[in-house]
Each structure stands twice: as C-alpha cells, then as structure tokens.
Design a protein around this motif. Structure first.
Motif, PDB file in Angstrom:
ATOM      1  N   GLU A   9     -12.591  41.169  21.760  1.00  0.00           N
ATOM      2  CA  GLU A   9     -13.022  41.689  23.054  1.00  0.00           C
ATOM      3  C   GLU A   9     -12.270  42.962  23.426  1.00  0.00           C
ATOM      4  OE1 GLU A   9     -12.864  38.818  26.157  1.00  0.00           O
ATOM      5  OE2 GLU A   9     -14.241  37.449  25.153  1.00  0.00           O
TER       6      GLU A   9
ATOM      7  N   ILE B 103     -19.725  44.226  28.365  1.00  0.00           N
ATOM      8  CA  ILE B 103     -20.815  43.478  28.992  1.00  0.00           C
ATOM      9  C   ILE B 103     -21.810  43.002  27.936  1.00  0.00           C
ATOM     10  CG2 ILE B 103     -22.808  43.683  30.543  1.00  0.00           C
ATOM     11  CD1 ILE B 103     -21.056  45.544  32.264  1.00  0.00           C
TER      12      ILE B 103
ATOM     13  N   ALA C 120     -20.262  40.111  26.115  1.00  0.00           N
ATOM     14  CA  ALA C 120     -20.266  38.919  26.969  1.00  0.00           C
ATOM     15  C   ALA C 120     -21.659  38.308  27.053  1.00  0.00           C
ATOM     16  CB  ALA C 120     -19.761  39.269  28.360  1.00  0.00           C
ATOM     17  N   MET C 121     -22.677  39.158  27.193  1.00  0.00           N
ATOM     18  CA  MET C 121     -24.049  38.638  27.254  1.00  0.00           C
ATOM     19  C   MET C 121     -24.451  37.986  25.941  1.00  0.00           C
ATOM     20  SD  MET C 121     -26.143  41.401  29.509  1.00  0.00           S
ATOM     21  CE  MET C 121     -27.584  40.358  29.525  1.00  0.00           C
TER      22      MET C 121
ATOM     23  N   ILE D 254     -16.896  49.635  29.073  1.00  0.00           N
ATOM     24  CA  ILE D 254     -17.318  48.468  29.832  1.00  0.00           C
ATOM     25  C   ILE D 254     -18.728  48.014  29.425  1.00  0.00           C
ATOM     26  CG2 ILE D 254     -18.235  49.742  31.802  1.00  0.00           C
ATOM     27  CD1 ILE D 254     -16.149  46.565  32.026  1.00  0.00           C
ATOM     28  N   ALA D 255     -19.592  48.950  29.037  1.00  0.00           N
ATOM     29  CA  ALA D 255     -20.943  48.566  28.611  1.00  0.00           C
ATOM     30  C   ALA D 255     -20.892  47.719  27.340  1.00  0.00           C
ATOM     31  CB  ALA D 255     -21.800  49.808  28.387  1.00  0.00           C
TER      32      ALA D 255
ATOM     33  N   GLY E  57     -27.857  41.289  24.950  1.00  0.00           N
ATOM     34  CA  GLY E  57     -26.490  41.609  24.573  1.00  0.00           C
ATOM     35  C   GLY E  57     -26.410  42.283  23.219  1.00  0.00           C
TER      36      GLY E  57
ATOM     37  N   GLN F 186     -13.919  46.667  23.903  1.00  0.00           N
ATOM     38  CA  GLN F 186     -13.742  47.373  25.165  1.00  0.00           C
ATOM     39  C   GLN F 186     -13.118  48.750  24.945  1.00  0.00           C
ATOM     40  OE1 GLN F 186     -11.358  45.414  28.098  1.00  0.00           O
ATOM     41  NE2 GLN F 186     -11.963  46.809  29.708  1.00  0.00           N
TER      42      GLN F 186
END
Length: 62
Positions: free
Chosen positions: A16, A29, A32-33, A25-26, A49, A20
């Motif tokens: 992660e 995300i 995470a999705m 941040i995209a 995602g 990042q």
C-alpha cells in the motif's frame, strides 16, 4: 499461524505504501477498491479498482 498473519499484514502495508508513493491518492483508492471488491466478491467494485490501477500504470509507463 500468528507469525504468518503478521508477515502478511506487513507485506500488505508495504504494498500500500509503495502504491501510494508511486501513484498518489488515486492509486491508493484504486488498490483499496480492488481489495474490498475481491474480499466481498463485488465484481463492479473490483473491476473499477483494477481499472483505476491500470490507468495509473499506463500513465507512468507511456
């Protein structure tokens, strides 16, 4: 068993943080999705995602 769970959690954290730092941040995300979609067997969430991650990787490559 607890050692394996701890190692997997640490590996997940490292992945992660790498995503990042590389994709912002995209990318986080999108990751995470994808993770939530796979764990909950939600196909639209995991597809979105994965799509977000592919777009981020494509922007970096070319």
């Amino acid at each position: 068993m607890p050692t394996a769970a701890l190692l997997l959690a640490a590996l997940g954290f490292v992945i992660e943080q790498t995503v990042q730092s590389a994709f912002g941040i995209a990318g986080l995300i999108g990751l995470a999705m994808l993770t939530v979609g796979v764990k909950s067997a939600n196909v639209p969430c995991s597809c979105l995602g994965a799509f977000m991650l592919v777009i981020q990787v494509q922007a970096v490559i070319g």
